[in-house]
Design a protein around this motif. Structure first.
Motif, PDB file in Angstrom:
ATOM      1  N   LYS A  83       0.823  -1.218   0.000  1.00  0.00           N
ATOM      2  CA  LYS A  83       0.000   0.000   0.000  1.00  0.00           C
ATOM      3  C   LYS A  83       0.853   1.262   0.000  1.00  0.00           C
ATOM      4  CE  LYS A  83      -4.033  -2.063   2.241  1.00  0.00           C
ATOM      5  NZ  LYS A  83      -4.949  -2.037   3.412  1.00  0.00           N
ATOM      6  N   PRO A  86       3.082   0.892  -4.083  1.00  0.00           N
ATOM      7  CA  PRO A  86       2.418  -0.017  -5.028  1.00  0.00           C
ATOM      8  C   PRO A  86       3.333  -0.533  -6.135  1.00  0.00           C
ATOM      9  CG  PRO A  86       1.051   1.912  -4.586  1.00  0.00           C
ATOM     10  CD  PRO A  86       2.395   2.183  -3.981  1.00  0.00           C
ATOM     11  N   GLU A  87       4.398   0.168  -6.433  1.00  0.00           N
ATOM     12  CA  GLU A  87       5.306  -0.253  -7.498  1.00  0.00           C
ATOM     13  C   GLU A  87       6.324  -1.280  -7.033  1.00  0.00           C
ATOM     14  OE1 GLU A  87       4.680   0.579 -10.611  1.00  0.00           O
ATOM     15  OE2 GLU A  87       2.944   1.630  -9.742  1.00  0.00           O
ATOM     16  N   LYS A 105      -1.720  -4.973 -18.953  1.00  0.00           N
ATOM     17  CA  LYS A 105      -1.797  -3.536 -19.163  1.00  0.00           C
ATOM     18  C   LYS A 105      -3.117  -2.990 -18.609  1.00  0.00           C
ATOM     19  CE  LYS A 105      -1.495  -0.011 -22.782  1.00  0.00           C
ATOM     20  NZ  LYS A 105      -1.348   0.233 -24.250  1.00  0.00           N
ATOM     21  N   GLY A 106      -3.041  -1.942 -17.818  1.00  0.00           N
ATOM     22  CA  GLY A 106      -4.235  -1.312 -17.270  1.00  0.00           C
ATOM     23  C   GLY A 106      -4.717  -1.913 -15.961  1.00  0.00           C
ATOM     24  N   ILE A 107      -4.078  -2.983 -15.497  1.00  0.00           N
ATOM     25  CA  ILE A 107      -4.477  -3.580 -14.219  1.00  0.00           C
ATOM     26  C   ILE A 107      -3.906  -2.724 -13.084  1.00  0.00           C
ATOM     27  CG2 ILE A 107      -4.256  -5.581 -12.695  1.00  0.00           C
ATOM     28  CD1 ILE A 107      -4.020  -7.327 -15.178  1.00  0.00           C
ATOM     29  N   PRO A 108      -4.752  -2.209 -12.195  1.00  0.00           N
ATOM     30  CA  PRO A 108      -4.233  -1.425 -11.065  1.00  0.00           C
ATOM     31  C   PRO A 108      -3.350  -2.288 -10.176  1.00  0.00           C
ATOM     32  CG  PRO A 108      -6.624  -1.173 -11.289  1.00  0.00           C
ATOM     33  CD  PRO A 108      -6.217  -2.300 -12.180  1.00  0.00           C
ATOM     34  N   ARG A 109      -2.208  -1.774  -9.767  1.00  0.00           N
ATOM     35  CA  ARG A 109      -1.308  -2.549  -8.919  1.00  0.00           C
ATOM     36  C   ARG A 109      -1.992  -2.979  -7.628  1.00  0.00           C
ATOM     37  NH1 ARG A 109       3.433  -4.589 -10.910  1.00  0.00           N
ATOM     38  NH2 ARG A 109       4.434  -4.380  -8.876  1.00  0.00           N
ATOM     39  N   MET A 110      -2.906  -2.144  -7.115  1.00  0.00           N
ATOM     40  CA  MET A 110      -3.556  -2.474  -5.853  1.00  0.00           C
ATOM     41  C   MET A 110      -4.606  -3.568  -6.001  1.00  0.00           C
ATOM     42  SD  MET A 110      -1.827  -0.769  -3.805  1.00  0.00           S
ATOM     43  CE  MET A 110      -2.740  -1.279  -2.349  1.00  0.00           C
ATOM     44  N   ALA A 111      -4.898  -3.973  -7.241  1.00  0.00           N
ATOM     45  CA  ALA A 111      -5.845  -5.067  -7.480  1.00  0.00           C
ATOM     46  C   ALA A 111      -5.133  -6.354  -7.880  1.00  0.00           C
ATOM     47  CB  ALA A 111      -6.839  -4.672  -8.569  1.00  0.00           C
TER      48      ALA A 111
END
Length: 244
Positions: A83, A86-87, A105-111
């Motif tokens: 949290k 995230p990277e 591509k486009g997937i949020p790191r937090m998901a």
């Protein structure tokens, strides 16, 4: 007629390893599988007979417990995104060569989480000549377990996936990274679970394939193949709506 869930629940339970004592059981089981049974890790590097790493503190762990013997049959963890950062790279990003970035591509790191340390003790494996793999099967179970108990052993893998589904629903994870044995990926495909390969085989605890899957796609694939397994994966539908 008993369902798959009923049969499994008669002999096993899925247990979140939230206490320090249960986490120690996780690390002990991983040591047994990774260091003793498969030789993927050097026991000399784990003098305390526990296998753990820097990602354990940012993971949710589960155990599968055999009720009659009060022993632990299997374990897995889901590494959650950081949290505060995230990277921060997941193990798959550190140890694999990812060649298909468009797959995520486009997937949020937090998901995004990583399925990791997915393993079954040799005492609960079902196919002969596979006791040297993380989810292979031992031939030596007849002397200890009843025929009815042995019939449930293949469902241990399903139960581990169910644990991961539960973790994901509770922590807002919609996608899984994983680096898995080709044999396990073939088995999962028979259930309707198809990971997208995102790179070549890598030598990481044996030859393993990096992949990614959307949890809702996983559940949809299983629903088409076997609705009864879907019931098990979603705890009788309890977590199904979390991924719609």
């Amino acid at each position: 007629m008993p369902t798959i869930i009923d049969a499994f629940d008669e002999y096993f339970e899925m247990l979140p390893a939230i206490s320090d004592d249960l986490k120690k059981e996780v690390y002990k089981l991983r040591y047994q599988v990774y260091c003793i049974e498969t030789g993927f890790e050097d026991p000399a590097n784990h003098q305390d007979e526990a296998e753990y790493d820097d990602f354990d503190d940012s993971s949710i762990h589960y155990l599968i417990r055999h009720k009659r013997f009060d022993t632990y049959a299997a374990t897995t963890r889901l590494i959650l995104p950081n949290k505060k950062n995230p990277e921060r790279l997941f193990p798959i990003e550190l140890h694999s060569q990812i060649q298909i970035p468009e797959a995520f591509k486009g997937i949020p790191r937090m998901a995004l989480g990583e399925v990791s340390r997915f393993c079954v003790s040799k005492d609960f494996k079902r196919r002969k000549k596979e006791s040297g793999t993380l989810t292979g099967i031992s031939p030596d179970t007849d002397a200890y377990y009843s025929e009815d108990e042995r019939r449930t052993f293949p469902h241990i893998t399903i139960a581990l996936i169910a644990c991961l589904v539960k973790i994901s629903a509770e922590h807002g994870i919609d996608y899984w990274y994983a680096v898995m044995e080709p044999a396990l990926l073939r088995f999962l495909s028979t259930l309707g679970i198809h990971f997208i390969h995102i790179g070549p085989l890598t030598d990481y605890h044996g030859k393993r394939q990096p992949g990614i899957i959307k949890v809702s796609d996983l559940l949809e694939g299983v629903a088409k193949k076997n609705p009864e397994l879907l019931e098990m994966l979603t705890f009788r539908g309890q977590y199904l709506q979390s991924f719609n």
